[in-house]
Enzyme design. Structure first.
Site, PDB file in Angstrom:
ATOM      1  N   TYR A 174       0.880  -1.402  -0.096  1.00  0.00           N
ATOM      2  CA  TYR A 174       0.084   0.061  -0.019  1.00  0.00           C
ATOM      3  C   TYR A 174       0.937   1.220   0.067  1.00  0.00           C
ATOM      4  CZ  TYR A 174      -3.357   3.712   1.536  1.00  0.00           C
ATOM      5  OH  TYR A 174      -4.238   4.560   1.720  1.00  0.00           O
TER       6      TYR A 174
HETATM    7  N1  LIG Z   1      -9.320   6.373   5.524  1.00  0.00           N
HETATM    8  C1  LIG Z   1      -7.862   6.410   5.688  1.00  0.00           C
HETATM    9  O1  LIG Z   1      -7.268   6.235   6.902  1.00  0.00           O
HETATM   10  C2  LIG Z   1      -6.942   6.924   4.438  1.00  0.00           C
HETATM   11  C3  LIG Z   1      -5.636   7.359   4.687  1.00  0.00           C
HETATM   12  C4  LIG Z   1      -5.037   7.944   3.673  1.00  0.00           C
HETATM   13  C5  LIG Z   1      -5.360   7.665   2.409  1.00  0.00           C
HETATM   14  N2  LIG Z   1      -6.439   7.229   2.273  1.00  0.00           N
HETATM   15  C6  LIG Z   1      -7.020   7.316   0.916  1.00  0.00           C
HETATM   16  O2  LIG Z   1      -8.094   7.782   0.722  1.00  0.00           O
HETATM   17  C7  LIG Z   1      -8.869   7.377  -0.776  1.00  0.00           C
HETATM   18  C8  LIG Z   1     -10.346   7.241  -0.119  1.00  0.00           C
HETATM   19  O3  LIG Z   1     -10.288   6.291   0.877  1.00  0.00           O
HETATM   20  P1  LIG Z   1     -11.499   6.204   2.007  1.00  0.00           P
HETATM   21  O4  LIG Z   1     -10.722   6.431   3.321  1.00  0.00           O
HETATM   22  O5  LIG Z   1     -12.508   7.102   1.593  1.00  0.00           O
HETATM   23  O6  LIG Z   1     -11.917   4.768   1.745  1.00  0.00           O
HETATM   24  P2  LIG Z   1     -13.397   4.228   1.537  1.00  0.00           P
HETATM   25  O7  LIG Z   1     -14.593   4.766   2.471  1.00  0.00           O
HETATM   26  O8  LIG Z   1     -13.268   2.682   1.605  1.00  0.00           O
HETATM   27  O9  LIG Z   1     -13.605   4.550  -0.223  1.00  0.00           O
HETATM   28  C9  LIG Z   1     -12.907   3.660  -1.334  1.00  0.00           C
HETATM   29  C10 LIG Z   1     -13.600   4.404  -2.413  1.00  0.00           C
HETATM   30  O10 LIG Z   1     -12.723   3.474  -3.340  1.00  0.00           O
HETATM   31  C11 LIG Z   1     -13.541   3.026  -4.289  1.00  0.00           C
HETATM   32  N3  LIG Z   1     -13.208   1.896  -5.000  1.00  0.00           N
HETATM   33  C12 LIG Z   1     -12.376   1.100  -4.400  1.00  0.00           C
HETATM   34  N4  LIG Z   1     -11.815  -0.001  -5.235  1.00  0.00           N
HETATM   35  C13 LIG Z   1     -12.475   0.444  -6.416  1.00  0.00           C
HETATM   36  C14 LIG Z   1     -12.430  -0.010  -7.763  1.00  0.00           C
HETATM   37  N5  LIG Z   1     -11.857  -1.360  -8.050  1.00  0.00           N
HETATM   38  N6  LIG Z   1     -13.238   0.290  -8.769  1.00  0.00           N
HETATM   39  C15 LIG Z   1     -13.863   1.583  -8.557  1.00  0.00           C
HETATM   40  N7  LIG Z   1     -14.105   1.891  -7.383  1.00  0.00           N
HETATM   41  C16 LIG Z   1     -13.225   1.502  -5.957  1.00  0.00           C
HETATM   42  C17 LIG Z   1     -14.968   2.631  -3.410  1.00  0.00           C
HETATM   43  O11 LIG Z   1     -16.089   2.353  -4.295  1.00  0.00           O
HETATM   44  P3  LIG Z   1     -16.973   1.135  -4.227  1.00  0.00           P
HETATM   45  O12 LIG Z   1     -17.040   0.787  -2.717  1.00  0.00           O
HETATM   46  O13 LIG Z   1     -17.991   1.400  -4.799  1.00  0.00           O
HETATM   47  O14 LIG Z   1     -16.316  -0.005  -4.880  1.00  0.00           O
HETATM   48  C18 LIG Z   1     -15.112   3.775  -2.525  1.00  0.00           C
HETATM   49  O15 LIG Z   1     -15.883   4.736  -3.080  1.00  0.00           O
HETATM   50  C19 LIG Z   1      -8.301   6.034  -0.887  1.00  0.00           C
HETATM   51  O16 LIG Z   1      -7.422   6.156  -1.990  1.00  0.00           O
HETATM   52  C20 LIG Z   1      -7.176   5.937   0.243  1.00  0.00           C
HETATM   53  O17 LIG Z   1      -5.963   5.189  -0.088  1.00  0.00           O
HETATM   54  C21 LIG Z   1      -7.301   6.908   3.127  1.00  0.00           C
END
Ligand SMILES: NC(=O)c1ccc[n+]([C@@H]2O[C@H](COP(=O)([O-])OP(=O)(O)OC[C@H]3O[C@@H](n4cnc5c(N)ncnc54)[C@H](OP(=O)(O)O)[C@@H]3O)[C@@H](O)[C@H]2O)c1
Length: 275
Positions: A174
């Site tokens: 990751y």
């Molecule tokens: N949460 C944290 O602590 C954190 C920290 C640092 C960075 N981030 C980054 O922030 C971004 C958003 O994450 P989040 O925290 O909002 O997580 P999240 O609530 O799990 O949302 C992830 C999103 O990505 C979409 N997704 C995943 N795989 C996909 C695929 N194969 N095709 C299309 N859509 C896909 C999901 O869509 P579906 O559910 O509709 O498939 C969902 O809308 C990510 O890039 C993550 O790496 C998160």
């Protein structure tokens, strides 16, 4: 026809989001945007904030029901698609041309995590992580960039992670995928920055979303505490509007990055706190 965004409960006020159109900020606030990851978490909150600024969005995710909810709340268009598929980015860009015409802003928030020993990772999981976290934003930017350059106007907002700058044990692959976005954002900004296209990278720390339950490993540390996705969405949109290269959320993470860059040995000693 667009329906106005419904107010969403438990959200902070929007004071920090720059809404005023200014001559020195062409294309801001955006009138049209593609938002990947719009069905959940940071992407969802970004879509809601954009709708509050009268921006028409194309909402991307896989979960059709969740997309329907966000589309109903924002008046945006939705497209259910698996971004791991090699043809997905071109399909998204084509749909955006049909529905939005020009794309003022591309937000790449879709992503997935993985936690566990690197030696236990299967090649299939590794390939999926790279496809969604790296190839998808690169190919999507590739698909919308030519028209942005033709117009001399456009913004690209990439959601990376502090893990991409600092490297987190137990999240090796990751971290590597998010580090790829650091290099991508830097190089792209340098290449297109003088041609009217802005590139902003957001590096969130721990955010309160479904990210951890989806990856199958809950977030168990007491510190740092998860911050609301709305706060990240607000900060990264503000930074994008101001043409900032990077935005760290929460901001104190910059300190960790500076220690990492300036005195790596000290950072490694503190890595148990930060990573
Ligand atoms: N949460 C944290 O602590 C954190 C920290 C640092 C960075 N981030 C980054 O922030 C971004 C958003 O994450 P989040 O925290 O909002 O997580 P999240 O609530 O799990 O949302 C992830 C999103 O990505 C979409 N997704 C995943 N795989 C996909 C695929 N194969 N095709 C299309 N859509 C896909 C999901 O869509 P579906 O559910 O509709 O498939 C969902 O809308 C990510 O890039 C993550 O790496 C998160």
């Amino acid at each position: 026809m667009r329906t106005p965004a419904r107010p969403v409960d438990h959200l902070e006020p929007l004071r920090s989001v720059s809404v005023a159109a200014r001559a020195d900020r062409p294309g801001w606030p955006p009138r049209s945007a593609i938002v990947t990851g719009a069905s959940s978490g940071i992407g969802r909150q970004t879509a809601l904030l954009l709708a509050e600024q009268s921006c028409t969005t194309l909402l991307i995710g896989r979960n059709g029901r969740a997309l329907d909810e966000v589309a109903a709340a924002t008046g945006g268009h939705r497209m259910a698609v698996d971004l791991a598929e090699p043809t997905a980015s071109n399909a998204v860009a084509a749909r955006a041309r049909e529905l939005l015409g020009e794309v003022d802003l591309l937000v790449c928030s879709a992503g997935l995590g993985y936690a566990g020993p690197f030696e236990a990772m299967t090649p299939a999981t590794l390939a999926e992580l790279v496809a969604v976290n790296v190839l998808s934003p690169l190919t999507l930017v590739r698909a919308v960039l030519p028209r942005m350059l033709e117009r001399g106007q456009g913004r690209i907002l990439l959601v990376g992670s502090v893990a991409g700058a600092l490297g987190v044990r137990g999240e090796v692959a990751y971290s590597a995928t998010k580090a790829a976005l650091v290099g991508f954002a830097d190089a792209l900004r340098s290449e297109v920055g003088g041609r009217g296209v802005g590139v902003t990278l957001c590096l969130p720390g721990v955010v309160d979303t479904e990210f951890f339950s989806r990856r199958g490993t809950p977030y168990l540390r007491r510190y740092p505490r998860p911050i609301p996705a709305r706060r990240v969405a607000s900060a990264m949109l503000t930074a994008t509007g101001r043409g900032r290269a990077e935005v760290w959320t929460p901001r104190w993470l910059v300190g960790a990055a500076r220690v990492h860059g300036a005195i790596p040995s000290v950072y490694r000693g503190l890595a148990g706190v930060f990573g």
